[in-house]
Design a protein around this motif. Sequence first.
Motif, PDB file in Angstrom:
ATOM      1  N   ALA A 288      46.557 -34.017  35.582  1.00  0.00           N
ATOM      2  CA  ALA A 288      46.728 -34.355  36.962  1.00  0.00           C
ATOM      3  C   ALA A 288      46.596 -33.332  37.899  1.00  0.00           C
ATOM      4  O   ALA A 288      46.609 -31.996  37.449  1.00  0.00           O
ATOM      5  N   PRO A 289      46.176 -33.405  39.218  1.00  0.00           N
ATOM      6  CA  PRO A 289      46.222 -32.310  40.207  1.00  0.00           C
ATOM      7  C   PRO A 289      47.659 -31.606  40.175  1.00  0.00           C
ATOM      8  O   PRO A 289      47.499 -30.505  40.474  1.00  0.00           O
ATOM      9  N   THR A 290      48.653 -32.273  39.784  1.00  0.00           N
ATOM     10  CA  THR A 290      49.832 -31.381  39.754  1.00  0.00           C
ATOM     11  C   THR A 290      50.137 -30.564  38.604  1.00  0.00           C
ATOM     12  O   THR A 290      50.965 -29.807  38.490  1.00  0.00           O
ATOM     13  N   ALA A 291      49.218 -30.616  37.707  1.00  0.00           N
ATOM     14  CA  ALA A 291      49.293 -29.909  36.353  1.00  0.00           C
ATOM     15  C   ALA A 291      48.634 -28.616  36.255  1.00  0.00           C
ATOM     16  O   ALA A 291      47.923 -28.236  37.333  1.00  0.00           O
ATOM     17  N   LYS A 292      49.486 -27.567  35.556  1.00  0.00           N
ATOM     18  CA  LYS A 292      49.092 -26.226  35.226  1.00  0.00           C
ATOM     19  C   LYS A 292      49.098 -26.232  33.770  1.00  0.00           C
ATOM     20  O   LYS A 292      50.022 -26.243  33.118  1.00  0.00           O
ATOM     21  N   VAL A 293      47.858 -25.938  33.127  1.00  0.00           N
ATOM     22  CA  VAL A 293      47.464 -25.921  31.793  1.00  0.00           C
ATOM     23  C   VAL A 293      47.144 -24.470  31.468  1.00  0.00           C
ATOM     24  O   VAL A 293      45.984 -23.906  31.939  1.00  0.00           O
ATOM     25  N   GLN A 303      48.774 -37.169  28.634  1.00  0.00           N
ATOM     26  CA  GLN A 303      48.592 -36.971  29.944  1.00  0.00           C
ATOM     27  C   GLN A 303      49.417 -35.975  30.490  1.00  0.00           C
ATOM     28  O   GLN A 303      50.875 -35.990  30.212  1.00  0.00           O
ATOM     29  N   ILE A 304      49.024 -34.907  31.281  1.00  0.00           N
ATOM     30  CA  ILE A 304      49.617 -33.842  31.561  1.00  0.00           C
ATOM     31  C   ILE A 304      49.892 -33.874  33.457  1.00  0.00           C
ATOM     32  O   ILE A 304      48.877 -33.860  33.980  1.00  0.00           O
ATOM     33  N   PHE A 305      51.058 -33.850  33.809  1.00  0.00           N
ATOM     34  CA  PHE A 305      51.241 -34.036  35.044  1.00  0.00           C
ATOM     35  C   PHE A 305      52.319 -32.687  35.450  1.00  0.00           C
ATOM     36  O   PHE A 305      52.258 -32.348  36.585  1.00  0.00           O
ATOM     37  N   GLY A 320      55.740 -35.042  32.152  1.00  0.00           N
ATOM     38  CA  GLY A 320      55.888 -35.371  33.462  1.00  0.00           C
ATOM     39  C   GLY A 320      55.699 -34.295  34.546  1.00  0.00           C
ATOM     40  O   GLY A 320      55.820 -33.121  34.437  1.00  0.00           O
ATOM     41  N   GLU A 321      55.642 -35.104  35.947  1.00  0.00           N
ATOM     42  CA  GLU A 321      55.727 -33.995  36.916  1.00  0.00           C
ATOM     43  C   GLU A 321      56.961 -33.168  37.298  1.00  0.00           C
ATOM     44  O   GLU A 321      57.964 -33.313  36.915  1.00  0.00           O
ATOM     45  N   GLY A 322      56.528 -31.695  37.243  1.00  0.00           N
ATOM     46  CA  GLY A 322      57.569 -30.750  37.341  1.00  0.00           C
ATOM     47  C   GLY A 322      58.284 -30.391  36.076  1.00  0.00           C
ATOM     48  O   GLY A 322      59.077 -29.503  35.978  1.00  0.00           O
ATOM     49  N   TYR A 333      52.999 -39.063  20.967  1.00  0.00           N
ATOM     50  CA  TYR A 333      53.810 -39.934  21.551  1.00  0.00           C
ATOM     51  C   TYR A 333      54.871 -39.522  21.960  1.00  0.00           C
ATOM     52  O   TYR A 333      55.973 -40.338  22.447  1.00  0.00           O
ATOM     53  N   ALA A 334      55.143 -38.180  21.958  1.00  0.00           N
ATOM     54  CA  ALA A 334      56.396 -37.378  22.698  1.00  0.00           C
ATOM     55  C   ALA A 334      56.413 -37.600  24.158  1.00  0.00           C
ATOM     56  O   ALA A 334      55.310 -37.575  24.674  1.00  0.00           O
ATOM     57  N   ALA A 335      57.460 -37.656  24.926  1.00  0.00           N
ATOM     58  CA  ALA A 335      57.352 -38.007  26.090  1.00  0.00           C
ATOM     59  C   ALA A 335      58.568 -37.175  26.899  1.00  0.00           C
ATOM     60  O   ALA A 335      59.776 -37.083  26.549  1.00  0.00           O
ATOM     61  N   ILE A 336      58.002 -36.318  27.430  1.00  0.00           N
ATOM     62  CA  ILE A 336      58.955 -35.130  28.301  1.00  0.00           C
ATOM     63  C   ILE A 336      58.929 -35.647  29.777  1.00  0.00           C
ATOM     64  O   ILE A 336      57.826 -35.929  30.557  1.00  0.00           O
ATOM     65  N   ALA A 337      60.102 -36.211  30.286  1.00  0.00           N
ATOM     66  CA  ALA A 337      60.067 -36.491  31.596  1.00  0.00           C
ATOM     67  C   ALA A 337      59.948 -35.475  32.777  1.00  0.00           C
ATOM     68  O   ALA A 337      60.244 -34.515  32.394  1.00  0.00           O
ATOM     69  N   PRO A 338      59.864 -36.037  33.931  1.00  0.00           N
ATOM     70  CA  PRO A 338      59.744 -35.165  34.980  1.00  0.00           C
ATOM     71  C   PRO A 338      60.965 -33.987  34.946  1.00  0.00           C
ATOM     72  O   PRO A 338      62.216 -34.548  34.929  1.00  0.00           O
ATOM     73  N   GLY A 339      60.716 -32.916  35.210  1.00  0.00           N
ATOM     74  CA  GLY A 339      61.732 -31.761  35.660  1.00  0.00           C
ATOM     75  C   GLY A 339      62.200 -31.470  34.153  1.00  0.00           C
ATOM     76  O   GLY A 339      63.168 -30.447  34.286  1.00  0.00           O
ATOM     77  N   ALA A 340      61.989 -31.777  33.093  1.00  0.00           N
ATOM     78  CA  ALA A 340      62.545 -31.284  31.916  1.00  0.00           C
ATOM     79  C   ALA A 340      61.850 -30.132  31.380  1.00  0.00           C
ATOM     80  O   ALA A 340      60.610 -29.795  31.856  1.00  0.00           O
TER      81      ALA A 340
END
Length: 394
Positions: A288-293, A303-305, A320-322, A333-340
């Motif tokens: 995503a545009p918000t991502a830094k990789v 999906q990288i935000f 997630g974003e942030g 299928y691990a899920a990292i929520a925003p801000g984690a």
Amino acid sequence: MKSKECVAMILAGGQGSRLGSLTKKIAKPAVPFGGKYRIIDFTLSNCHNSGMDMVGVLTQYQPLALHNYIGIGSAWDLDRKNGGVYVLPPCLRERGGEWYKGTADAIYQNLNFIDLVQAEYVLVLSGDHIYKMNYGRMLDYHKKMRADATIAVIEVPWEEAPRFGIMNTTEDGRINEFDEKPKHPKNNLASMGVYIFNTSLLKKFLKADAIDSKSSHDFGKNVIPKMLKENCGLYAYQFFGYWKDVGTVDSFWEANMDLLNHDCQLDLYDPAWRIYSVNATRPPHYIAPTAKVKRALISEGSQIFGEVDHSVIFPGVIVGEGAQVVDSVLMPYAAIAPGAVIHKAIVCRKAVIKEGCFVGAENLSDRASEITVITENSVVSKDQKNTATSKQVG
């Protein structure tokens, strides 16, 4: 079944208890590795690339996922009429049945399979090592030296030598002494757990070992020392390249991080020696545009935000974003929520890290900090303490 010059027997039944929760529900060779592989992909691909097309896979601990993954061997071009891959779990016999009691006993219990193939040589392999090796060249060396058995060895740092079985050799490569985890090693040539035996001699020693009540039925502890004691011709075949025994959480994490190094000797992009795997059809990954990789392996369907730095991301992962992921391995299928925030951790399959959580090492510059493991399907919330002091979480 047509006879083969050499049959490969892959030992894939160990529990891998030092990997903790990574092997709680699956066998160690079936553990995901490197963004898209399973550990056993390396040994099976080496067999294919080396022209070894008759392969037995000896399974025991939590075998369901491994059996399902191997299938008929088509991913490694081993689904053949004359040859192919055979899954060999322990089985009942006329007078009952037993679990495999050790590496040597596992081969002993499958001598009927070796007899069926009528192979002149038996190649014994471990299904839980990461490396690329041409077994055909090792077989050529075995025949050239007129050896009874050949053992692949690799130089390890002297300070690590006490952790391995060490082969002491003469100038022509003949093994004259085997030291199992010596406190004061005489050299640093470590056994890789890759053996070639002349079939007739192997059968003789395995049958003798099977009726030895004092034996632990292990190649390194019992069979190889007995062969040396009886003055058999054992030779060391020196391997030059990347090799990793991913037997601990630390070594598993290190091997994943090695893939992010441009100078890594394990070249996954070499078309002349591909590592094959079973891969489902997935959509492309999305950044995503918000991502830094930076310095990361990002697999299909992820999906990288947020921010991902120096990490291995398996398929279907969402960051997630942030969120911030550094020095970590995120399994499918691990899920990292925003801000984690995830620092120096292994997040297992389908684990969920809730919004605002901190997981892992508090000080990334501390190279001695432990690795945090978040177990499969677990949900980590903000009120849990998830630093490296609680190594296994979930």
